[in-house]
Enzyme design. Structure first.
Site, PDB file in Angstrom:
ATOM      1  CE  LYS A   1      -2.772   7.238   7.223  1.00 45.18           C
ATOM      2  NZ  LYS A   1      -3.859   6.385   7.289  1.00 45.18           N
TER       3      LYS A   1
ATOM      4  CE  LYS B   1      -3.514   2.790   0.408  1.00 45.54           C
ATOM      5  NZ  LYS B   1      -4.687   2.764   1.365  1.00 45.54           N
TER       6      LYS B   1
END
Lengths: 305, 305
Positions: free
Chosen positions: B247, B179
């Site tokens: 983030k 990811k």
């Protein structure tokens, strides 16, 4: 004879028989255009001569016998030289002819050359291409055109012999602007592939599985589809060479500098490609960018492996 | 009863009903899984309660009554808190259950949490997703899985209720590594779109024509197909918010830092996104990155236009 000549009676001149130019010229012959060619190194014209092209001794001579004169050479000074230099196109060209420059060069110099030709009654189109040697051979190049619509319409049958997608971007120089925008994205998409795969490998993941997952989503790109698999095979054979990518990024950064436009990602990409050139690997494909990051990370990958 | 229970008798627990979690939980209900849900802000569970979910008072209570416990919360500390904190999953979970964390968090912390759960006889899968809210609603998420194969096979029917492509990357943490590799490319592909379009516009080209030409060749990407058209419309509504992209880039840079891996393009992208956050536009879509370059270039674009 009445009205305009049918397309195939337009005599085409072709200057620059490199890895792109030669197959493009071949496609013009195949489509039936009478063709006169010139290349600085004359041996490179031998194949086209056999196929039926006339070989000229100078750009001037090419221009004297053609209505459409195509140039596709390495860089901005080369175009200036073959078009405006001694024995150049401008010495032989007839009013009403069209010069089409398919090289990738400075948009500003393109406008200057177009203005000089216009004063002689000659129209110019800038028509740089994308699609690589494969697209040149198959006649499927994407051609980005700057210049007047009427010149484009006259030249369209000639362009269609070499390319599939012809996009009229705007006035002279805008074909080059579009090509440079293309090269910005090509460079940064390569950086995306490089950092993404290198992180995954360094973190211990199987890069083939990561690649498979990434190709399916929002990370996907032409580079992920076509170049990332070659990186995993350590196959750095060129689709598009590092040294040409660098030449184009230099054009981008010069053009952006003239506009006071900061392009930090493009500048970084250009710097990182220098690390590939420092390894004397400028003739490899532009996906060799990952080697610059491997060097930064102190990763030793066996040369040529 | 003989043998393993049929998939649909597996009780599923679901913790985190945000813009991703809520539609994912709805798809589990639709597929017939008995469902217990928990969200810190309890009102968010109202719709799922009406649809037949049981609403629990704590992650502990969710874990006590489910065999598969899914977490999808904001960041690394949130996962640690709902799984290992007071009243957390670990206080209620039974040996033999599986915890599936679908948040995007630190690969290293993922491995730590997995080890803590394993000591209690509980398997963990890290299974972050890509595909955005649209993919969550349509049940077409791409799911990148780290963890043991047998746990993945038991959990597969549950994952298939939420996603279409399930890729087993490797052991615990490798789903997160994949990811993060994805987010590296998403960030840099956005930078490619931003610099490319901004240069074309600043150089005076029609960006719509440039975009059309670039989508057809080696510059193309998911971002050029899906985000660039929104930039031309000045539509910065989020598919994926800047603050979440930030983030994730922070997670990438922390993870790379632990590996002594320089990622200069990703670091630059992260810095440029700060300029978007500085404009209080962190809730816009991640294609708002172009605003950071407009700010650098001194280009004033009417806010909200």
């Amino acid at each position: 004879m009445q009205g305009k000549p049918a397309a195939k009676t337009l005599r085409v001149g072709f200057i620059g028989l490199g890895i792109m130019g030669e197959p493009m010229a071949e496609n013009l012959l195949k489509e039936g255009f009478p063709l006169t060619v010139y290349n600085r190194t004359q041996q490179k014209a031998a194949g086209l001569k056999t196929a039926g092209a006339r070989v000229a001794d100078s750009p001037r001579e090419v221009a004297a016998e053609a209505e459409i004169i195509i140039t596709i050479v390495s860089d901005t000074p080369d175009v200036r030289s073959v078009v405006l230099g001694p024995n150049g196109v401008i010495e032989g060209v007839r009013a009403g002819s069209i010069v089409i420059d398919m090289s990738t060069i400075s948009p500003q110099v393109t406008r200057d050359i177009a203005a000089t030709l216009k004063a002689k009654g000659v129209q110019m189109l800038d028509a740089p291409v994308s699609g690589g040697q494969k697209g040149a051979i198959e006649g499927t190049l994407s051609i980005m055109v700057g210049g007047d619509s009427d010149a484009l319409e006259r030249a369209r049958p000639v362009l269609l012999a070499m390319g599939k997608t012809i996009t009229h971007i705007g006035s002279n120089g805008m074909g080059q602007v579009c090509k440079l925008a293309n090269q910005i994205a090509v460079g940064l998409n390569n950086l995306a592939v490089s950092e993404s795969l290198l992180y995954a490998m360094k973190a211990g993941a199987d890069p083939a599985k990561v690649l498979q997952a990434l190709q399916g989503g929002a990370a996907n790109s032409w580079a992920f589809q076509n170049l990332a698999p070659k990186i995993l095979l350590r196959d750095f054979s060129p689709g598009f060479m590092v040294k040409l990518q660098q030449k184009d990024l230099r054009l981008v950064l010069d053009a952006a500098s003239d506009l006071n436009l900061p392009l930090p990602g493009t500048a970084l990409t250009h710097q990182l490609y220098h690390a590939v050139e420092a390894r004397s690997e400028g003739n490899e494909g532009n996906h060799a960018l990952i080697k610059s990051l491997e060097a930064l990370a102190g990763i030793q990958v066996k040369a040529g492996s």
